[in-house]
Every structure is written in structure tokens, then in C-alpha cells.
Scaffold this motif. Sequence first.
Motif, PDB file in Angstrom:
ATOM      1  N   THR A  11      32.503  52.684  44.092  1.00 46.91           N
ATOM      2  CA  THR A  11      31.122  52.231  44.258  1.00 46.91           C
ATOM      3  C   THR A  11      30.244  53.340  44.812  1.00 46.91           C
ATOM      4  O   THR A  11      29.118  53.568  44.345  1.00 46.91           O
ATOM      5  CB  THR A  11      31.063  51.017  45.201  1.00 46.91           C
ATOM      6  N   LEU A  20      29.943  44.779  50.876  1.00 46.82           N
ATOM      7  CA  LEU A  20      29.511  43.865  49.823  1.00 46.82           C
ATOM      8  C   LEU A  20      28.111  43.314  50.109  1.00 46.82           C
ATOM      9  O   LEU A  20      27.268  43.226  49.204  1.00 46.82           O
ATOM     10  CB  LEU A  20      30.513  42.717  49.693  1.00 46.82           C
ATOM     11  N   CYS A  70      25.547  45.863  49.187  1.00 44.18           N
ATOM     12  CA  CYS A  70      25.354  45.945  47.738  1.00 44.18           C
ATOM     13  C   CYS A  70      24.449  44.825  47.247  1.00 44.18           C
ATOM     14  O   CYS A  70      23.564  45.038  46.407  1.00 44.18           O
ATOM     15  CB  CYS A  70      26.705  45.886  47.021  1.00 44.18           C
ATOM     16  N   LEU A  71      24.659  43.618  47.766  1.00 43.71           N
ATOM     17  CA  LEU A  71      23.831  42.482  47.376  1.00 43.71           C
ATOM     18  C   LEU A  71      22.390  42.659  47.844  1.00 43.71           C
ATOM     19  O   LEU A  71      21.446  42.212  47.185  1.00 43.71           O
ATOM     20  CB  LEU A  71      24.409  41.193  47.961  1.00 43.71           C
ATOM     21  N   HIS A  92      24.628  50.578  54.307  1.00 42.18           N
ATOM     22  CA  HIS A  92      25.696  50.713  53.311  1.00 42.18           C
ATOM     23  C   HIS A  92      26.615  51.882  53.666  1.00 42.18           C
ATOM     24  O   HIS A  92      27.847  51.785  53.556  1.00 42.18           O
ATOM     25  CB  HIS A  92      25.067  50.927  51.930  1.00 42.18           C
ATOM     26  N   LEU A 143      23.240  47.419  39.672  1.00 45.46           N
ATOM     27  CA  LEU A 143      23.520  46.708  40.915  1.00 45.46           C
ATOM     28  C   LEU A 143      24.547  45.600  40.709  1.00 45.46           C
ATOM     29  O   LEU A 143      25.399  45.371  41.592  1.00 45.46           O
ATOM     30  CB  LEU A 143      22.224  46.131  41.490  1.00 45.46           C
ATOM     31  N   CYS A 185      28.216  45.387  42.703  1.00 45.89           N
ATOM     32  CA  CYS A 185      28.554  44.176  43.472  1.00 45.89           C
ATOM     33  C   CYS A 185      29.914  43.629  43.045  1.00 45.89           C
ATOM     34  O   CYS A 185      30.705  43.176  43.890  1.00 45.89           O
ATOM     35  CB  CYS A 185      27.472  43.113  43.302  1.00 45.89           C
TER      36      CYS A 185
END
Length: 401
Positions: free
Chosen positions: A9, A71, A74-75, A93, A152, A156
Motif C-alpha cells: 500500500t 486501514l 486509507c478510508l 497514515h 483509493l 483500502c
Amino acid sequence: MRRQTGFLTFYVLTTAFPLYVRDSLHGNQQQMGLVITIYVLGGVLIRPLSGQWVDRFGKRKMAIIGMVIFLLACLSYFGTKGIILFLIVRFVHGMSYAIASTAMSTVAATIVPTSREGEGMGYYTMFMSISMVVGPALGLFLWQDKNIHVLLLAICIIAALSLAFAVGLRMPKDKGMEPLAEVQEADSEAAPVASEPAKKGWRLSHFVEPAALPISLVGFILSFAYSSLSSFMASFTDEIHQSQVTGTFFMVFAVMIVAFRPVIGKVFDRYKEHYLYYPGIGLFAVGMFLLSQSHSAAMVLFSGVIMGIGYGALLPCFQTLAIKLSPEHRRGSANGTFFLLFDLGYGLGSYFMGMIASISDYRMMYLAAGIIALICAGGYYMLHHRPRRREASYPQKANVA
């Protein structure tokens, strides 16, 4: 392999987000580098604490905590409106990535038998290295339609898989790993030295492992040079009208790392690390110089072959040494120290390499990266090779006396 999805990621966004800043936000090279730098800054600030938390609270627990925050970050990108909020999410992040990667690297280091540390950590870092080169190629693929929502959504999904793998970890007590319950008790049984009373007061050694510091400083220099690849390779190939070869470059880079990794691990366990480091850094520097002079797709790919072989020898060498030279109960802190400086070099390198490109061009930037790689060779000799040679000679002198 499952422990490396979080790394994937990171490197997907390392390539895609600078292009997002350039294409959608109309930013310049320095602003493109800032997207990487602010992420790494979050990781750098939390790294010293993350190593301490891993040693104190347990590897599995900290891995899950880091993955959950990862996570959520990312959201959160879906709701960002404006560059300021975007950079705040990037900062958080980066912090979550630092916690998760420190914990997972410590898990790998604890599982591997002492007699096969070089080979075992070599395989672990092989997948990390694959993420470092496959990630940018995947980022380019996801950004080809310049649809931020597709990008995105993909990260995720990857982050959710990372969390699922972390939750599913089962670590035997007799390997020094915490069970699913009573995390702290298992850690103290595995490493009784860690249960000694901690010294009061603020000490740098509480956050940074001194034994891992010299080789981590060498890693800092290497990552400074390496940052120019993942952050600006796409822009460079655009400049020389070879944009179609960017993804292939990263794939070739990855193939070379995988192809030579089994041999590299065995060489590390059987011979001194110097047999890996000097040829590795030499090949990496030569590859950078070749890239800076590339005009054709074939030349770009050939430089990727040379750099892939060199870089594939360097990263496992650094991380294995950081762990091997540190006390067993401080492995979390040793990993935190290594990644602290490696990430710091990567973040600062992204910004300053972008600055070099903005005042000259990308050829000059890669030429500078090659020179920095050569400086890395001198740093290794001064900070690690020569001190270790002196340490080895002291017993011999004592015996003669």
C-alpha cells in the motif's frame, strides 16, 4: 508474504500520489516530493516509540493496532477536501505504517533461527523489496485513468487484507512470540532480560537502540538515493519520451531481487557481510549512473537489472545486521531504529531530489543519486567495517601480550 501487504500500500501511493498532485492539483516537483515527505515524517516521529511499544506490549498486539489505524487512514482519504486535510491524513497514515512495519519485522526476526538469520531475513526483506518495486508499477496502473476513487478503493482492499492477516497470526510461545492472550507475560518469558527494572529518567537508548545506530545511518544514506526511483521514475521516463517502460522497469527491478535473494542470504550466513555490501552498493551506484544517461527503453531496463541485483543485496544486509548486533530483548527497538533512519532518508530524499530536479533536470537528479550511493560505501566503511575490524583485532592483541 502475507506480512508485506502493508508495504505494498505504501509503495502504490508513493508513485500514484505525486502524479495525483501533478495532474489533478497542478503541483510542482517539490510539492510532489512533499506528499512523500509528510508521510515519512509521521513515521519518523513515531518510530522510536513504536520500537519501545513492541518490546513492552507485544509484537502481535502492536501489529494489529497499527493495521487498524492504517486501514482507517486509507478510508479517510475519501473524505479529504483540500491539500491541508490531505496532508494531515498522510501524516497519520505514516504513523500507522511505522507502528505496523516495526511490529511485523520484529515478528519475522524472532521466528528465524539464529543460525539462518541472513537467509531468513533475506526472504522476509525479499517480499518487502518486491513491494517496493511492484507497488510503484501497480500505482502507475491504477492511476492510468486518473481516477482517484479507483486508486483509493484498491488501497483500502489491500489494507483490509493486511489487517486480516495480522489478526490471523499465530505465534508459538517457545519461539519468543506472544500467544493470543497474555501478550506481555509471554514476551517476558521469551526474553527475561527485558523484565529487568527500567532506569528512570529520559534516555535516548529508551527509544533508539545504540548497537543498531551505525548500520542504520548507512541505510539512511541508501534510502536517500533510492527515493529518487519510486518518487520520480514516471516523470523521468516522460521527460525522455519513454513513459511506456516505467512499469516494466519496476518489474525488472523486482525480478532481479527475487532471482538473487536465495544466494544472497546464504552468502551472508557463510561469509562476512562485506562480501555482499561492497559489490551491492557498487552495482547500485553504476545502475544510477546508467539511468542518468539513458535515452532508450533498453538502457532504462538495463539500469534496472544492475540496480535490482545491487539493491537486493543491500536491504537484507542492513536489516539483519541491525538485529544481529543488538540484544535479543531489544529487537523491537533495533527494528524501530533501522526503519526510523531508513524512512527519514526516504522522506528527505524525496523532497531534496525533487528540488534538484526542479532547478536542473531528472538526469542530474539521478547522477546525484549515484554519487550519494558512492558516499554510502564510504559511510559503511567508517561506521561499520572499520570499527568491526578493530574489535576483532583486540582479542588477538590481548593474546599476544
